[in-house]
Scaffold this active site. Structure first.
Site, PDB file in Angstrom:
ATOM      1  N   ASP A  26       0.782  -1.242   0.000  1.00 32.37           N
ATOM      2  CA  ASP A  26       0.000   0.000   0.000  1.00 32.37           C
ATOM      3  C   ASP A  26       0.818   1.299   0.000  1.00 32.37           C
ATOM      4  OD1 ASP A  26      -1.842  -1.986   0.633  1.00 32.37           O
ATOM      5  OD2 ASP A  26      -2.159  -1.295   2.673  1.00 32.37           O
ATOM      6  N   GLU A 204     -10.432  -2.452   3.700  1.00 37.14           N
ATOM      7  CA  GLU A 204      -9.112  -1.899   4.005  1.00 37.14           C
ATOM      8  C   GLU A 204      -9.003  -0.520   3.362  1.00 37.14           C
ATOM      9  OE1 GLU A 204      -6.052  -5.543   4.537  1.00 37.14           O
ATOM     10  OE2 GLU A 204      -6.305  -4.955   2.457  1.00 37.14           O
TER      11      GLU A 204
END
Lengths: 506, 506
Positions: A26, A204
């Site tokens: 990420d 998420e």
């Protein structure tokens, strides 16, 4: 863990960010300050697979040229990890943790998840040098609800309610928690957003951002990005989003439809930059998928970020009767990375031309090594239905990936064949889809398509940014140097064909 | 139109319904009466691609053995088509169109869409012989709102409100229209349901049915099936569903989440039978996808239906914290089609056995031609993560498709590799995905999987029907005769391995 060499390892993407070593996922802490775009990212520098992430760090002044820095936030121990989060500029020292001598633009606060087995808390860290060296807050955590899966805080300054607002995933409850704070230290619960659309296994990486309309910068909507995986209908993990209103307490989605931010397999965990210089919405995604991210070819590092994108919203027709207020994604301008056309043998370039019914090589790099990075645009109009345009992207060994555009009465399918029959890859995995496919409705007379190829990442944008399609591929024996376009019963124009080059480090 | 021969053409699926000739798509008119299950279907018997559909007709007494009949409803002219619809038994002669001499079970009414260029209306036709010969109503249409895309009526008798209820797609408006009628002739608008989840290009084939709970037949929920395509996130077309309440006027979904009825590429246009003998919910889907249905190998006919399925609902865990009231799909019992095990050389069968770490051939057909149809079950438990089980389904020429089960801490990916490297197919198309993949969360200690292979259709059911995964494949040079299971670090049990045979026509 077997690590399979990528024969293109020697040639990193020209313009897509990659970590120096280790496994990246990420994007984190996206913040702009003092002329610098900061990109932090989940980094496991001990291995080439996910595990024990900390925050890697890179900076850019143009969003195309990236400079690696030392890890910005390190895990305090082996059994703790620094999971995803964000950065803000605390220019007014709301936290009270900065000296008056620290320039207001140097006051960077990171808000992130500290992960230990069975427990995730939101912690913060302070940087007084504009985002290079961080010191964890001495009274961490700043937000702890005792949960195992509570993570990925993204914080923005909400001027109307005069507070910091955090969105954070209550992952397995399928909620996005909204919290408010005057000082980044004390947080109180504002609301929980229960999403519509896809749940999959977990939520998420929420990201709340105000996004201007495409045709009216003064008018804005709130967009909530939410990443979901595994269990996404596209396969593995993907990024959905909601368009709605935020009043300082509650986010209200305009409707309950599934909106997908990118229809490819490889655009996850999208985040936007805090404090962009023009106040507009710029973001980036991770160009991989939890379905296969630990398994794709890699040698010293694994995965890339997408190109940074500029976001707007626009009414996009879904069919002749219905429009949807949709996220518009456009890659940042690549013109500074374009190689002069006389560096290579091109059949034509820098203008537009209609391709003939027979095969046309539109770009072939003869002189020297190709960068493996190209940009081109197509305008596709079908003459009869079905019609088809094929783009082969090949290396000197004849290994290729292929884009296909199949037009019928209802719309246009776009597929990418990245299977090993074409790529020649010695690597294969049952979870790596050989063909990926998306669809665009026939609500326009011409389908405009913008494609960027960069060594092993392909980003495609259709209908002026209304549809994005990001997918990785793995060519054996060198990067692509030839683009070939062929067609069946279309009236297709190819233009703005450029080879792209890596830029000198800033 | 080039028609590519399927080398398996000579061998039709053993148990999956296929049309005698022509192109088949949606199941229509599903009705049970007098011991007979009727299956009508969209049929273009002039060609092997979609176009000018009428209603084909087949019947069965066991849902496995099908008998072809003459076309049941023919288009009145070349510029009209008989699009999808349903049948009901008008046993009480609510329509007033039946003679008293016609047995109550013989009074079948078909409600379907008459399609002409730019106009779709709901028409009806009457059969007094139990569903074989239909006569269009003389005052058709019975429902016309002047729209071009308004189709696929499905009618049920709603006892509580003492009326017929029609659900019908307002395709491009993304609405399901609900209409009520006392007599199947006069219809009034009840409500419009605006769905959540996926929109894609259009809504098609709504189907409202009351479905019992898995563990309590007395308790029921209303399930609204809705088919969407193209533009589905799975690629092409797919079937989503809503679980909720219906009060005779309005359908209210329990929530706004996307629920997918089958996670494979090939299960579209699902419909359920009217008047099932035990009052439970039985249905069927079309085992293809608008992404490639006109292009897959075929010789005299194209596409198959799925096996009939029995539906219930059950709370299914999405992760450790959240459950979802989900559609449970189970294929009908195939035991009458199982070949005696001594007909073939099986390493083991009819019991259960753990496979060894090395490769185990679990079924190999030596004696005579294989039927190409198999059924088997797996219980997969990972020993460490990641773990993997592979099932190769091969023919005597070594052509195969492969199922892979990849287990990690979060769950299990299931992929099918149907690409031509394995299948040897000389046929390829950019829109035919070589690998298809789905995911099951790790909320159980053992993953139970039930697989049915039938010449070119694979249906897979996991976690006792909580996940269905239907995909077609095209093996070169003959049907499968060998099943081979191998594993890496799992504790896997294989059981109930059977070869399946076509049954004598009823």
């Amino acid at each position: 863990m077997t690590v399979i060499a990528n024969r293109n390892e020697g040639q990193r993407p020209a313009l897509h960010f990659t970590p120096k070593i280790g496994f990246m996922n990420d994007p984190n802490g996206l913040v702009y300050s003092k002329g610098v775009w900061h990109l932090y990212y989940q980094l496991n520098d001990r291995n080439l697979v996910a595990g024990h992430p900390e925050w890697g760090h890179a900076t850019s002044t143009d969003l195309l040229t990236w400079k690696w820095h030392e890890k910005a936030i390190k895990a305090p121990s082996d059994h703790e990890s620094i999971f995803s989060g964000c950065c803000v500029v605390d220019c007014n020292n709301t936290s009270g943790e900065f000296d008056e001598s620290t320039g207001s633009d140097d006051r960077i606060v990171a808000i992130y998840t500290l992960h230990t087995q069975g427990h995730q808390t939101q912690d913060i860290a302070f940087s007084s040098d504009g985002g290079y060296i961080f010191t964890p807050y001495k009274h961490n955590p700043v937000l702890d609800i005792g949960w195992a899966d509570f993570r990925d805080p993204k914080v923005l300054w909400h001027a109307l309610s005069n507070q910091w607002v955090m969105v954070v995933a209550k992952c397995h409850q399928f909620k996005v928690g909204f919290y408010g704070s005057p000082d980044l230290v004390h947080w109180h619960h504002l609301s929980d957003f229960e999403g519509a659309g896809v749940r999959g296994y977990q939520y998420e990486m929420p990201n709340l951002v105000e996004v201007p309309f495409d045709d009216d910068n003064q008018r804005k909507k709130w967009v909530l990005f939410l990443s979901i995986g595994p269990g996404a209908p596209l396969g593995g993990s993907f990024t959905q989003y909601y368009v709605g209103e935020f009043d300082g307490t509650t986010f209200t989605s305009d409707d309950n439809y599934l909106r997908t931010a990118d229809l490819g397999k490889d655009w996850y965990a999208a985040q936007t930059w805090f404090n962009s210089p023009d106040g507009k919405a710029y973001g980036i995604g991770w160009a991989s998928n939890w379905q296969y991210c630990n398994r794709v070819p890699a040698e010293r590092y694994r995965s890339a970020m997408s190109l940074p994108r500029k976001f707007t919203v626009r009414e996009v027709p879904l069919n002749a009767n219905t429009k949807s207020l949709s996220l518009i994604s456009r890659p940042i301008d690549l013109s500074i990375a374009r190689l002069p056309s006389n560096d290579a043998a091109m059949v034509y370039t820098n203008g537009s031309a209609k391709i003939s019914p027979s095969i046309d090589v539109i770009y072939q790099r003869h002189m020297q090594g190709s960068t493996g990075a190209f940009e081109f645009k197509l305008n596709i109009k079908s003459v009869t239905s079905p019609a088809r345009v094929t783009v082969d992207i090949a290396n000197p060994s004849g290994r290729s990936v292929q884009l296909n555009f199949v037009v019928d009465d209802q719309g246009m399918f776009i597929s990418m064949d990245r299977g090993r029959i074409r790529t020649g890859s010695s690597w294969d995995h049952p979870l790596f889809d050989d063909k990926v496919c998306m669809w665009v409705p026939s609500t326009q007379s011409v389908y405009d398509v913008h494609v960027i190829i960069d060594v092993y990442v392909c980003e495609l944008f259709a209908i002026d940014g209304a549809y994005a399609f990001t997918n990785t591929f793995f060519l054996q024996d060198g990067v692509a140097s030839t683009l070939t376009v062929s067609q069946e019963v279309t009236d297709t124009e190819v233009f703005d064909v450029y080879e792209l080059c890596p830029l000198a480090s800033a």
